[in-house]
Design a protein around this motif. Structure first.
Motif, PDB file in Angstrom:
ATOM      1  N   LYS A 238       0.846  -1.123  -0.178  1.00 18.73           N
ATOM      2  CA  LYS A 238       0.056   0.087  -0.110  1.00 18.73           C
ATOM      3  C   LYS A 238       0.851   1.423  -0.163  1.00 18.73           C
ATOM      4  O   LYS A 238       0.476   2.389  -0.710  1.00 18.73           O
ATOM      5  CB  LYS A 238      -0.910  -0.093   1.314  1.00 18.73           C
ATOM      6  CG  LYS A 238      -2.249   1.006   1.265  1.00 18.73           C
ATOM      7  CD  LYS A 238      -2.894   0.968   2.302  1.00 18.73           C
ATOM      8  CE  LYS A 238      -4.130   1.824   2.127  1.00 18.73           C
ATOM      9  NZ  LYS A 238      -5.175   1.683   3.272  1.00 18.73           N
ATOM     10  N   ARG A 239       2.116   1.269   0.820  1.00 21.44           N
ATOM     11  CA  ARG A 239       2.931   2.337   0.748  1.00 21.44           C
ATOM     12  C   ARG A 239       3.532   2.498  -0.690  1.00 21.44           C
ATOM     13  O   ARG A 239       3.230   3.807  -0.921  1.00 21.44           O
ATOM     14  CB  ARG A 239       4.018   2.168   1.570  1.00 21.44           C
ATOM     15  CG  ARG A 239       5.067   3.158   1.641  1.00 21.44           C
ATOM     16  CD  ARG A 239       6.281   2.966   2.627  1.00 21.44           C
ATOM     17  NE  ARG A 239       7.360   1.668   2.359  1.00 21.44           N
ATOM     18  CZ  ARG A 239       7.420   0.620   2.944  1.00 21.44           C
ATOM     19  NH1 ARG A 239       6.952   0.757   4.527  1.00 21.44           N
ATOM     20  NH2 ARG A 239       8.128  -0.312   2.751  1.00 21.44           N
ATOM     21  N   ALA A 240       3.907   1.617  -1.245  1.00 25.98           N
ATOM     22  CA  ALA A 240       4.474   1.770  -2.726  1.00 25.98           C
ATOM     23  C   ALA A 240       3.350   2.282  -3.633  1.00 25.98           C
ATOM     24  O   ALA A 240       3.721   3.177  -4.520  1.00 25.98           O
ATOM     25  CB  ALA A 240       5.019   0.503  -3.291  1.00 25.98           C
ATOM     26  N   LEU A 241       2.223   1.968  -3.561  1.00 22.24           N
ATOM     27  CA  LEU A 241       1.097   2.132  -4.429  1.00 22.24           C
ATOM     28  C   LEU A 241       0.714   3.699  -4.234  1.00 22.24           C
ATOM     29  O   LEU A 241       0.662   4.576  -5.329  1.00 22.24           O
ATOM     30  CB  LEU A 241      -0.039   1.357  -4.187  1.00 22.24           C
ATOM     31  CG  LEU A 241      -1.417   1.752  -5.072  1.00 22.24           C
ATOM     32  CD1 LEU A 241      -0.934   1.701  -6.455  1.00 22.24           C
ATOM     33  CD2 LEU A 241      -2.725   0.844  -4.802  1.00 22.24           C
ATOM     34  N   ILE A 242       0.467   4.086  -2.851  1.00 18.32           N
ATOM     35  CA  ILE A 242      -0.032   5.262  -2.581  1.00 18.32           C
ATOM     36  C   ILE A 242       1.162   6.335  -2.994  1.00 18.32           C
ATOM     37  O   ILE A 242       0.976   7.592  -3.630  1.00 18.32           O
ATOM     38  CB  ILE A 242      -0.463   5.401  -1.056  1.00 18.32           C
ATOM     39  CG1 ILE A 242      -1.779   4.950  -0.838  1.00 18.32           C
ATOM     40  CG2 ILE A 242      -0.369   6.935  -0.481  1.00 18.32           C
ATOM     41  CD1 ILE A 242      -2.298   4.913   0.581  1.00 18.32           C
ATOM     42  N   ASN A 243       2.458   6.268  -2.693  1.00 21.01           N
ATOM     43  CA  ASN A 243       3.637   7.016  -2.895  1.00 21.01           C
ATOM     44  C   ASN A 243       3.677   7.177  -4.529  1.00 21.01           C
ATOM     45  O   ASN A 243       4.055   8.151  -4.798  1.00 21.01           O
ATOM     46  CB  ASN A 243       4.816   6.659  -2.144  1.00 21.01           C
ATOM     47  CG  ASN A 243       5.040   6.879  -0.790  1.00 21.01           C
ATOM     48  OD1 ASN A 243       3.834   7.485  -0.072  1.00 21.01           O
ATOM     49  ND2 ASN A 243       5.616   6.295   0.072  1.00 21.01           N
ATOM     50  N   PHE A 244       3.372   5.961  -5.140  1.00 22.50           N
ATOM     51  CA  PHE A 244       3.801   6.062  -6.876  1.00 22.50           C
ATOM     52  C   PHE A 244       2.461   7.129  -7.222  1.00 22.50           C
ATOM     53  O   PHE A 244       2.684   7.786  -8.012  1.00 22.50           O
ATOM     54  CB  PHE A 244       3.511   4.794  -7.231  1.00 22.50           C
ATOM     55  CG  PHE A 244       3.487   4.744  -8.656  1.00 22.50           C
ATOM     56  CD1 PHE A 244       4.585   4.851  -9.495  1.00 22.50           C
ATOM     57  CD2 PHE A 244       2.476   4.619  -9.401  1.00 22.50           C
ATOM     58  CE1 PHE A 244       4.751   4.959 -10.979  1.00 22.50           C
ATOM     59  CE2 PHE A 244       2.093   4.743 -10.800  1.00 22.50           C
ATOM     60  CZ  PHE A 244       3.503   4.826 -11.456  1.00 22.50           C
ATOM     61  N   VAL A 245       1.319   6.965  -6.650  1.00 16.25           N
ATOM     62  CA  VAL A 245       0.235   7.685  -7.202  1.00 16.25           C
ATOM     63  C   VAL A 245       0.419   9.393  -6.782  1.00 16.25           C
ATOM     64  O   VAL A 245       0.122  10.239  -7.964  1.00 16.25           O
ATOM     65  CB  VAL A 245      -1.106   7.266  -6.867  1.00 16.25           C
ATOM     66  CG1 VAL A 245      -2.271   8.214  -6.849  1.00 16.25           C
ATOM     67  CG2 VAL A 245      -1.491   5.736  -7.123  1.00 16.25           C
ATOM     68  N   ILE A 246       0.884   9.335  -5.567  1.00 20.85           N
ATOM     69  CA  ILE A 246       1.049  10.942  -5.360  1.00 20.85           C
ATOM     70  C   ILE A 246       2.118  11.437  -6.152  1.00 20.85           C
ATOM     71  O   ILE A 246       2.040  12.842  -6.882  1.00 20.85           O
ATOM     72  CB  ILE A 246       1.119  11.042  -3.929  1.00 20.85           C
ATOM     73  CG1 ILE A 246      -0.042  10.714  -3.092  1.00 20.85           C
ATOM     74  CG2 ILE A 246       1.757  12.312  -3.587  1.00 20.85           C
ATOM     75  CD1 ILE A 246       0.027  10.602  -1.572  1.00 20.85           C
TER      76      ILE A 246
END
Length: 562
Positions: free
Chosen positions: A161-169
């Motif tokens: 989830k960390r990787a996904l959210i940081n990537f999206v932002i």
């Protein structure tokens, strides 16, 4: 005399006094609560929850990193610049446990505002969100900041989830401008270095500064209010006392949409809710009402801390009106005046009465509040325990009960003073501990207070203080400006909106858009004027001082409100 007046004004069962020396410092409160409520949820954000036990462990890791891997010395100032994410309480309490003074910094600050605050406070380190690291890159070389720690929104979430959210932002929403800060450390790397490392737990005295909280005071450039451990412990105990028996330790779920870097949310969620072991739901972006309501739908919340504009926005949302309010017990309002229509509509929708309070950064911040079971709409309630209020005239004399004058507050939550500004401190705080608020109020016979006028020139935009002096300083730097003034005008959405008036220098060709663009480059978004008016002349005194009051009166007449 004053003590005798207030003694019988408190509802039955509520204490009139607290012991501000019950704890030697904030860290003692934290240690006790994290042991007592170790398995209870403390903070939730973006679906991740940390318990009070987790908070103690994680803040210890951050403290160990600061002591073992930086050159910071006890008492040094460390700026924390984050929205409501889990990293905020970890960094703040870690910094305190390591022996440092926290400088709360608004993530919306421009480079100019950051530079002023960092230099004024003497900050030696900065913990900031990646979203504003490009500004830190510009600012840090002009300050005494030697260590920069950068975190991303999702850094404390599970790996995927960390990787996904940081990537999206970063890559989809493009919310992280490129930056390059030499020697910068990533927050998670700092946490890894601190894991398992030893550190010396700080043991500050109750008179030591815990937080430098920046405010314009009643006028002018931002000043650092020195809030001691005793100030914040006192206000924590005072706030908890007026909650009465409505909130149960370790059982409540409290919504936190207001920014923790603001003293109102900091004292309530990081202090008063900690001593009672309750669960804070951190809302990172309350302006996204649909996402906010979606978060609210996931929990059966019992408390909500907000302000008038937020109540209005939620009440207008269909999804919010359909939520389950069966556990809802308390709504607290502060930061700006609560409108009667808003309070009535909120109660109609949620079944929960809004308790309005009053305070200032200089009072840590709560000075008065409506007790949950004895709300009197249109008032700011009664003084919190161990606090006195009085009303004075322009000569400093106390006025009879029921007459208007300047509200003064005295209590253990009143700040130590302004950082490195003894003259500014002397203007607002006397030798007996009375703080002049600059607000005009009335004390009713029943002890409840009403604010009947406002600080002379301050503009209140969605609960944020905006000071005309600062706006005018920025405007005056625009080529072609001969005179300028800023005032607040009524606004349905934000309470007040900023209107500025300018007189052009001879031959200057200045446009409204140029003014707004300049202001936007140099000021936080909420300080940018909504209205710009050019005039041939501005009203002045015989010595040339611009009369903002006349400008305000003219605008009110146009609106038919005066």
């Amino acid at each position: 005399m004053l003590e005798d007046f207030w003694k019988d004004k408190y509802p039955k069962g509520l204490p009139t006094e607290i012991n501000p020396d019950q704890y030697p410092n904030i860290l003692a409160v934290m240690k006790e609560s994290c042991q007592k409520f170790g398995n209870k949820p403390a903070f939730t954000n973006l679906g991740k929850t940390i318990t009070y036990g987790d908070l103690y462990r994680l803040s210890g890791q951050f403290a160990a990193y600061l002591q073992n891997h930086t050159d910071l010395k006890p008492g040094d100032r460390i700026a924390i610049q984050m929205p409501n994410v889990l990293q905020y309480p970890v960094a703040v309490f870690g910094a305190m446990r390591a022996g440092f003074v926290v400088v709360n910094t608004n993530p919306l600050y421009t480079a100019r505002e950051m530079e002023h605050q960092f230099n004024d406070s003497g900050a030696k380190a900065l913990v900031c969100l990646a979203n504003m690291a490009h500004l830190a890159e510009q600012v840090v070389p002009n300050t005494g900041v030697k260590k920069v720690i950068v975190t991303e929104v999702g850094d404390m979430l599970p790996p995927l989830k960390r990787a996904l959210i940081n990537f999206v932002i970063r890559s989809v929403k493009k919310m992280v401008p490129a930056y390059n800060i030499p020697g910068m450390v990533k927050f998670n790397d700092a946490m890894a270095k601190g894991k398992g490392a030893r550190f010396t737990e700080a043991n500050p005295s109750n008179d030591d500064i815990a937080v430098l909280q920046y405010t314009g005071g009643t006028t002018g450039v931002a000043k650092g209010a020195m809030l001691t451990h005793r100030n914040l412990v006192a206000n924590m105990l005072q706030s908890k006392a007026l909650m009465g028996s409505n909130l149960h330790d370790g059982e409540e779920v409290i919504i936190c949409p207001l920014p923790l870097y603001h003293i109102y949310a900091f004292t309530f969620h990081c202090m008063a809710m900690m001593i009672s072991g309750n669960h804070n739901i951190l809302i990172t972006n309350p302006r996204d009402i649909s996402a906010f309501v979606k978060e609210l739908s996931k929990v059966k919340f019992s408390g909500f801390v907000g302000l008038n504009t937020l109540f209005v926005a939620l009440a207008n949302d269909e999804g919010f009106r359909k939520l389950d309010f069966s556990n809802f017990k308390v709504t607290l309002s502060g930061g700006m005046a609560l409108q009667l229509a808003t309070a009535e509509r909120w109660k109609q929708i949620t079944g929960c009465q809004i308790c309005e309070g009053y305070g200032m950064t200089e009072t840590s911040p709560v000075a008065t509040v409506n007790p949950i079971d004895n709300v009197q709409l249109g008032t700011i309630g009664i003084p919190v325990p161990s606090t006195l209020c009085k009303i004075i005239d322009d000569a400093g004399n106390e006025v009879p009960l029921g007459e208007r004058g300047e509200l003064c507050v005295k209590g253990p939550q009143v700040m130590k003073g302004y950082w490195n500004r003894p003259d500014a401190t002397a203007e607002i705080l006397d030798s007996e501990g009375w703080l002049k608020t600059g607000d005009i109020a009335i004390i009713q016979e029943d002890g409840y207070l009403r604010i009947v006028d406002r600080k002379k020139d301050m503009i209140l935009v969605s609960g944020f203080n905006v000071y005309p002096n600062e706006l005018e300083d920025v405007m005056a730097a625009i080529p072609g400006v001969a005179q300028c003034a800023a005032i607040g005008v009524p606004d349905e959405k934000s309470g007040e909106a900023i209107k500025v008036f300018l007189v052009k220098a001879a031959g200057a060709s200045l446009t409204e858009q140029q003014v707004k663009d300049h202001m936007r480059e140099n000021l936080t978004a909420y300080k940018v004027p909504k209205f710009v008016e050019f005039r041939d002349a501005l009203p002045t005194t015989n010595v040339g001082k611009i009369l903002r009051r006349e400008l305000r009166d003219e605008e009110l007449k146009k609106l038919g409100t005066k």
